[in-house]
Design a protein around this motif. Structure first.
Motif, mmCIF file in Angstrom:
data_model
loop_
_atom_site.group_PDB
_atom_site.id
_atom_site.type_symbol
_atom_site.label_atom_id
_atom_site.label_comp_id
_atom_site.label_asym_id
_atom_site.label_seq_id
_atom_site.Cartn_x
_atom_site.Cartn_y
_atom_site.Cartn_z
ATOM 1 N N THR A 64 0.848 -1.204 0.000
ATOM 2 C CA THR A 64 0.000 0.000 0.000
ATOM 3 C C THR A 64 0.880 1.248 0.000
ATOM 4 O O THR A 64 2.004 1.218 0.509
ATOM 5 N N ASN A 65 0.350 2.322 -0.566
ATOM 6 C CA ASN A 65 1.082 3.593 -0.483
ATOM 7 C C ASN A 65 0.436 4.543 0.527
ATOM 8 O O ASN A 65 0.865 5.683 0.663
ATOM 9 N N LEU A 66 -0.589 4.064 1.231
ATOM 10 C CA LEU A 66 -1.161 4.870 2.324
ATOM 11 C C LEU A 66 -0.186 4.840 3.494
ATOM 12 O O LEU A 66 0.279 3.764 3.878
ATOM 13 N N CYS A 67 0.096 5.982 4.077
ATOM 14 C CA CYS A 67 1.078 5.981 5.166
ATOM 15 C C CYS A 67 0.739 7.040 6.199
ATOM 16 O O CYS A 67 0.382 8.169 5.844
ATOM 17 N N VAL A 68 0.850 6.665 7.462
ATOM 18 C CA VAL A 68 0.553 7.624 8.533
ATOM 19 C C VAL A 68 1.684 8.646 8.698
ATOM 20 O O VAL A 68 1.485 9.704 9.276
ATOM 21 N N ASN A 69 2.877 8.304 8.213
ATOM 22 C CA ASN A 69 4.000 9.249 8.295
ATOM 23 C C ASN A 69 3.994 10.191 7.096
ATOM 24 O O ASN A 69 3.318 9.926 6.100
ATOM 25 N N ALA A 70 4.775 11.234 7.188
ATOM 26 C CA ALA A 70 4.921 12.156 6.060
ATOM 27 C C ALA A 70 6.388 12.558 5.972
ATOM 28 O O ALA A 70 6.756 13.696 6.248
ATOM 29 N N CYS A 71 7.233 11.607 5.594
ATOM 30 C CA CYS A 71 8.674 11.888 5.526
ATOM 31 C C CYS A 71 8.945 12.897 4.406
ATOM 32 O O CYS A 71 8.383 12.780 3.315
ATOM 33 N N GLY A 72 9.809 13.829 4.688
ATOM 34 C CA GLY A 72 10.058 14.930 3.751
ATOM 35 C C GLY A 72 10.743 14.514 2.470
ATOM 36 O O GLY A 72 10.728 15.241 1.482
ATOM 37 N N ILE A 189 14.244 15.425 8.071
ATOM 38 C CA ILE A 189 13.787 14.683 6.883
ATOM 39 C C ILE A 189 12.703 13.657 7.185
ATOM 40 O O ILE A 189 11.960 13.271 6.289
ATOM 41 N N CYS A 190 12.631 13.192 8.420
ATOM 42 C CA CYS A 190 11.636 12.144 8.726
ATOM 43 C C CYS A 190 11.353 12.135 10.228
ATOM 44 O O CYS A 190 11.568 11.130 10.908
ATOM 45 N N GLY A 191 10.849 13.247 10.728
ATOM 46 C CA GLY A 191 10.664 13.427 12.167
ATOM 47 C C GLY A 191 9.771 12.390 12.842
ATOM 48 O O GLY A 191 9.880 12.167 14.044
ATOM 49 N N GLU A 192 8.889 11.748 12.041
ATOM 50 C CA GLU A 192 7.993 10.756 12.668
ATOM 51 C C GLU A 192 8.609 9.358 12.708
ATOM 52 O O GLU A 192 8.027 8.432 13.276
ATOM 53 N N LYS A 193 9.731 9.210 12.047
ATOM 54 C CA LYS A 193 10.354 7.877 12.063
ATOM 55 C C LYS A 193 11.008 7.611 13.400
ATOM 56 O O LYS A 193 11.279 8.529 14.172
ATOM 57 N N ILE A 194 11.278 6.339 13.662
ATOM 58 C CA ILE A 194 11.953 5.978 14.910
ATOM 59 C C ILE A 194 13.302 6.689 15.003
ATOM 60 O O ILE A 194 13.972 6.881 13.986
ATOM 61 N N ILE A 254 16.668 10.786 -4.368
ATOM 62 C CA ILE A 254 15.959 11.211 -5.596
ATOM 63 C C ILE A 254 15.061 12.372 -5.169
ATOM 64 O O ILE A 254 14.129 12.180 -4.398
ATOM 65 N N HIS A 255 15.361 13.556 -5.656
ATOM 66 C CA HIS A 255 14.776 14.757 -5.049
ATOM 67 C C HIS A 255 13.488 15.270 -5.681
ATOM 68 O O HIS A 255 12.699 15.963 -5.042
ATOM 69 N N MET A 256 13.261 14.957 -6.973
ATOM 70 C CA MET A 256 12.309 15.714 -7.794
ATOM 71 C C MET A 256 10.943 15.968 -7.147
ATOM 72 O O MET A 256 10.502 17.112 -7.076
ATOM 73 N N ASN A 257 10.261 14.922 -6.712
ATOM 74 C CA ASN A 257 8.883 15.111 -6.213
ATOM 75 C C ASN A 257 8.795 15.098 -4.693
ATOM 76 O O ASN A 257 7.788 14.669 -4.138
ATOM 77 N N THR A 258 9.836 15.525 -4.021
ATOM 78 C CA THR A 258 9.814 15.357 -2.557
ATOM 79 C C THR A 258 9.547 16.679 -1.829
ATOM 80 O O THR A 258 10.028 17.735 -2.251
ATOM 81 N N PRO A 259 8.813 16.626 -0.723
ATOM 82 C CA PRO A 259 8.504 17.848 0.029
ATOM 83 C C PRO A 259 9.742 18.618 0.500
ATOM 84 O O PRO A 259 9.773 19.842 0.429
ATOM 85 N N ILE A 260 10.783 17.931 0.984
ATOM 86 C CA ILE A 260 11.934 18.711 1.492
ATOM 87 C C ILE A 260 12.653 19.451 0.373
ATOM 88 O O ILE A 260 13.171 20.539 0.596
ATOM 89 N N PHE A 261 12.671 18.895 -0.825
ATOM 90 C CA PHE A 261 13.315 19.619 -1.921
ATOM 91 C C PHE A 261 12.454 20.809 -2.333
ATOM 92 O O PHE A 261 12.943 21.928 -2.500
ATOM 93 N N ARG A 262 11.140 20.568 -2.424
ATOM 94 C CA ARG A 262 10.233 21.663 -2.821
ATOM 95 C C ARG A 262 10.272 22.798 -1.807
ATOM 96 O O ARG A 262 10.145 23.961 -2.154
ATOM 97 N N ALA A 263 10.478 22.451 -0.539
ATOM 98 C CA ALA A 263 10.502 23.484 0.512
ATOM 99 C C ALA A 263 11.878 24.134 0.643
ATOM 100 O O ALA A 263 12.093 24.970 1.522
#
Ligand code: SF4
Length: 362
Positions: A64-72, A189-194, A254-263
Motif C-alpha cells: 500500500t502507499n497509504l502511510c501515517v508518516n509524512a517523511c520529507g 527529513i523524517c521526524g515521525e520515524k523511529i 531522488i529529489h524531484m517530487n519530494t517535500p523537502i526539496f520543494r521546501a
C-alpha cells in the motif's frame, strides 16, 4: 598524490581500520584524487570480495502507499483522500507472488507505507499469503520502522513482533528506514520515524534472532559529510558485534517530487563525485562488510557501472516492480535485464554471477 591521502589509502589497502577523521578527509576530496580513492577501494574490493559482480533475481511487492508518516524525502506515500491510493489485499498480493514465482525470482521484497489500520497481524497475513502463492521464495521484508509500528499498534514488544514475523516466514529484513542515523537530520527529513537508538536496537534484536538485514544510507539531501561518517561508524560498530548485515547499500536521494526539496530544505540530490565517493569510502571504511551494492535504481546503470570500479561488488536485484523511487521522480526503475547487467560487468572486465539474498552463488 597528496601525502595525507596516500597515508590513508595505504593504511586501508593494508587492512588497517580507518578513523572517522580519515573518512571525513576522503569525502572532502574534490579533485582528480577522487580517482585515487576509487582505485584504492577497487583494490580492497578485489581482496575482500573477489572479482565477481553479483545480482539477485527479485521482485518487489508494495502492499500500500497509504502511510501515517509524512517523511520529507518521500514522494511515494499518500494520505486518505489523495488521488492514486492503492491497497492490495490477499488476491492481488497472491497474484503478484505467483507471477514472481513464474519469473523464477529467488526473493520477494515487501516494503510499504504504514497503513493506518495495519497491526502486527497485517504483516503476518501478507507474509503467509506470499508463502502460500510462492513457496520456497526467500522473503525479504519489513524494516525497523515497520517493526516498531506493528509493535505499537498491537501492544507488543518489537521482539515479540520479530518472533511472530519470523514464524510467519520472514527470512531477512530490509535495513531501510535508516536514512541518516543522526537525530537532528532525522528530525528534518523524517521526524515521525523511529530515532537512531531505536533503529539500532531493533536491528540488533533482529540479528540476535538470526534475522539478517541489509544496511543502507540515504544521502544527498541535507546531511553533512560528518553525518555520513557518523552513520557509517554506527553500522561498522553493529557489524563488529553481530555480523548480521549482509551488505551495505548506499541510496542516493531522488529529489524531484519530494517535500523537502520543494521546501528548499534539501539539495537536488548527490553529485556524481559524491555518488562515487560514497561507494569508495564505504568500501574503505566498512572493513567488516564483504558486500557493497550499487543501486542502479537510484543511480542509473552508467553511474552504477562506475561504482563497480570504485569498490562495489554487487548490482542488486532485477526488481520487476518498483514504486518508491519512481514516486520520488526516478526513471527506468521497474526492471533491469540481467543481460544488461552482464554487459556492464563484462565491460569492466568482471564476470557476472547470480546470487541468493544471502550471497550464495546459484
Ligand atoms: S518513507 Fe516510508 S514511512 Fe516515510 S512517508 Fe514514505 S512510506 Fe511513509
Amino acid at each position: 598524490m597528496d601525502h595525507e591521502l596516500k597515508w590513508i589509502l595505504d593504511r586501508a589497502i593494508a587492512g588497517d581500520r580507518l578513523e572517522d577523521a580519515e573518512a571525513l578527509a576522503l569525502f572532502a576530496t574534490r579533485d582528480r584524487q577522487v580517482w585515487e580513492i576509487a582505485a584504492a577501494a577497487d583494490r580492497v574490493r578485489e581482496a575482500r570480495a573477489g572479482n565477481k559482480v553479483t545480482w539477485v533475481r527479485n521482485q518487489n511487492i508494495n502492499v500500500t502507499n497509504l502511510c501515517v508518516n509524512a517523511c520529507g524525502f518521500c514522494g511515494y506515500s499518500k494520505k486518505p483522500g489523495d488521488e492514486g491510493i492503492y491497497f492490495h489485499g490477499r488476491d492481488e498480493i497472491q497474484k503478484k507472488a505467483r507471477m514472481a514465482k513464474e519469473r523464477q525470482v529467488s526473493e520477494i521484497c515487501t516494503v510499504s507505507g504504514l497503513h493506518p489500520d495495519f497491526t502486527a497481524q497485517s504483516y503476518i497475513d501478507v507474509y503467509r499469503w506470499i508463502h502460500e502463492a510462492a513457496p520456497g521464495v526467500h522473503l525479504h521484508a519489513s524494516n525497523p520502522m515497520e517493526v516498531a509500528y506493528a509493535a505499537r499498534k498491537s501492544g507488543m514488544t518489537t521482539g515479540e513482533v520479530l518472533v511472530a514475523m519470523k514464524e510467519a516466514g520472514l527470512h531477512s529484513m530490509c535495513g531501510t528506514a535508516a536514512e541518516i542515523l543522526v537525530d537532528p537530520v532525522r528530525d528534518t527529513i523524517c521526524g515521525e520515524k523511529i530515532p537512531t537508538q531505536e533503529w539500532i536496537r531493533i536491528i540488533r534484536e533482529a540479528h540476535a534472532m538470526g534475522i539478517r538485514t541489509t544496511a543502507t544510507i540515504m544521502y544527498g539531501h541535507c546531511e553533512t559529510d560528518a553525518d555520513i561518517v557518523a552513520h557509517l561508524a554506527i553500522l561498522r560498530e553493529i557489524q563488529d558485534e553481530t555480523h548480521g548485515f549482509t551488505e551495505f547499500v548506499p541510496l542516493s536521494f531522488i529529489h524531484m517530487n519530494t517535500p523537502i526539496f520543494r521546501a528548499g530544505k534539501a539539495r537536488a540530490g548527490a553529485t556524481g563525485r559524491q555518488d562515487l565517493l560514497m561507494v569508495a569510502v564505504s568500501r574503505l571504511f566498512l572493513d567488516n562488510f564483504r558486500n557493497i551494492q550499487v543501486s542502479w535504481v537510484k543511480e542509473g546503470i552508467k553511474l552504477a557501472q562506475l561504482g563497480l570500479i570504485a569498490g562495489a561488488n554487487d548490482l542488486g536485484g532485477t526488481m520487476f516492480e518498483e514504486s518508491i523511487s519512481k514516486g520520488a521522480g526516478a526513471v527506468n526503475t521497474d526492471y533491469l535485464d540481467p543481460a544488461e547487467m552482464k554487459r556492464v560487468a563484462e565491460d569492466v572486465g568482471r564476470p557476472l554471477r547470480r546470487r541468493t539474498t544471502l550471497y550464495e552463488l546459484v
